[in-house]
Structure formats: C-alpha cells, structure tokens
Write a protein that holds these residues in place. Sequence first.
Motif, PDB file in Angstrom:
ATOM      1  N   ILE A   1       0.835  -1.203   0.000  1.00 35.40           N
ATOM      2  CA  ILE A   1       0.000   0.000   0.000  1.00 35.40           C
ATOM      3  C   ILE A   1       0.867   1.249   0.000  1.00 35.40           C
ATOM      4  N   LYS A   2       1.872   1.268   0.852  1.00 31.86           N
ATOM      5  CA  LYS A   2       2.710   2.462   0.954  1.00 31.86           C
ATOM      6  C   LYS A   2       3.479   2.738  -0.327  1.00 31.86           C
ATOM      7  N   TYR A   3       4.130   1.706  -0.880  1.00 29.44           N
ATOM      8  CA  TYR A   3       4.978   1.921  -2.040  1.00 29.44           C
ATOM      9  C   TYR A   3       4.192   2.128  -3.328  1.00 29.44           C
ATOM     10  N   VAL A   4       3.058   1.453  -3.473  1.00 26.72           N
ATOM     11  CA  VAL A   4       2.297   1.527  -4.715  1.00 26.72           C
ATOM     12  C   VAL A   4       1.338   2.705  -4.736  1.00 26.72           C
ATOM     13  N   LYS A   5       0.739   3.017  -3.603  1.00 28.56           N
ATOM     14  CA  LYS A   5      -0.328   4.022  -3.593  1.00 28.56           C
ATOM     15  C   LYS A   5       0.066   5.314  -2.876  1.00 28.56           C
TER      16      LYS A   5
ATOM     17  N   ASN B   1       1.439   8.951  -4.593  1.00 27.15           N
ATOM     18  CA  ASN B   1       0.388   9.964  -4.606  1.00 27.15           C
ATOM     19  C   ASN B   1       0.132  10.433  -3.179  1.00 27.15           C
ATOM     20  N   PRO B   2       0.928  11.337  -2.654  1.00 27.33           N
ATOM     21  CA  PRO B   2       0.730  11.761  -1.260  1.00 27.33           C
ATOM     22  C   PRO B   2      -0.677  12.326  -1.035  1.00 27.33           C
TER      23      PRO B   2
ATOM     24  N   LEU C   1      -9.165  12.276   5.033  1.00 26.22           N
ATOM     25  CA  LEU C   1     -10.237  11.726   4.201  1.00 26.22           C
ATOM     26  C   LEU C   1      -9.677  11.200   2.880  1.00 26.22           C
ATOM     27  N   ASN C   2      -8.758  11.948   2.299  1.00 26.72           N
ATOM     28  CA  ASN C   2      -8.128  11.514   1.055  1.00 26.72           C
ATOM     29  C   ASN C   2      -7.335  10.235   1.275  1.00 26.72           C
ATOM     30  N   LEU C   3      -6.623  10.143   2.381  1.00 25.19           N
ATOM     31  CA  LEU C   3      -5.864   8.940   2.711  1.00 25.19           C
ATOM     32  C   LEU C   3      -6.796   7.746   2.877  1.00 25.19           C
ATOM     33  N   TYR C   4      -7.908   7.946   3.564  1.00 22.82           N
ATOM     34  CA  TYR C   4      -8.892   6.887   3.764  1.00 22.82           C
ATOM     35  C   TYR C   4      -9.419   6.377   2.424  1.00 22.82           C
TER      36      TYR C   4
ATOM     37  N   GLU D   1      -9.672   2.304  -1.872  1.00 19.83           N
ATOM     38  CA  GLU D   1      -9.544   1.948  -3.290  1.00 19.83           C
ATOM     39  C   GLU D   1      -8.512   0.849  -3.483  1.00 19.83           C
ATOM     40  N   TYR D   2      -7.380   0.951  -2.800  1.00 21.10           N
ATOM     41  CA  TYR D   2      -6.330  -0.054  -2.962  1.00 21.10           C
ATOM     42  C   TYR D   2      -6.781  -1.405  -2.428  1.00 21.10           C
ATOM     43  N   ILE D   3      -7.474  -1.430  -1.302  1.00 25.14           N
ATOM     44  CA  ILE D   3      -7.941  -2.694  -0.739  1.00 25.14           C
ATOM     45  C   ILE D   3      -8.953  -3.347  -1.678  1.00 25.14           C
ATOM     46  N   GLU D   4      -9.832  -2.566  -2.270  1.00 25.44           N
ATOM     47  CA  GLU D   4     -10.781  -3.119  -3.245  1.00 25.44           C
ATOM     48  C   GLU D   4     -10.039  -3.677  -4.463  1.00 25.44           C
ATOM     49  N   PHE D   5      -9.040  -2.942  -4.943  1.00 28.44           N
ATOM     50  CA  PHE D   5      -8.225  -3.434  -6.057  1.00 28.44           C
ATOM     51  C   PHE D   5      -7.503  -4.713  -5.664  1.00 28.44           C
TER      52      PHE D   5
END
Length: 72
Positions: free
Chosen positions: A20-24, A28-29, A34-37, A42-46
């Motif tokens: 999650i950290k390296y890919v997302k 894209n900081p 709310l944006n982080l959430y 989105e990443y977990i769904e992917f």
Amino acid sequence: MDGKGRALDNIYIERFWKSIKYVKIYLNPPNGGLNLYQMIKEYIEFYNKKRRHTEIGKVVPDQIYNAKKMAS
C-alpha cells in the motif's frame, strides 16, 4: 509478540502494508485524512477484487473466498 519466531506471524500483513505504501501512498501523497482513507479503500478493493496473486494460482482473492463460502 513475545516468544521466539513470533515476528514471522505478521509477515503477510507487513507485506500488504508495504505494498500500500509503495504503490499508492508514496507515489500519490494524500491531502488529508479523508483523502488517505479513500486511497486505502480503493487499494484494498483493487487488491481483493482485481489483482491476481501468484501465491494462490494467479486468481483474485475474492474468487477463492466466495468459492469456500459457497462450499460450506
């Protein structure tokens, strides 16, 4: 995590958070909490619905979960 060899218990979740950290997140900081959430959601769904995992035969985790759910 007391005891010898207990650090290996978390290897899968540690690898997941590293992904999650390296890919997302690092690419894209986020602008705020709310944006982080939303990014993590989105990443977990992917990760669960679209990303094919080599360890489980290049299938999506949701397919295996649903197959086991239907079998029981």
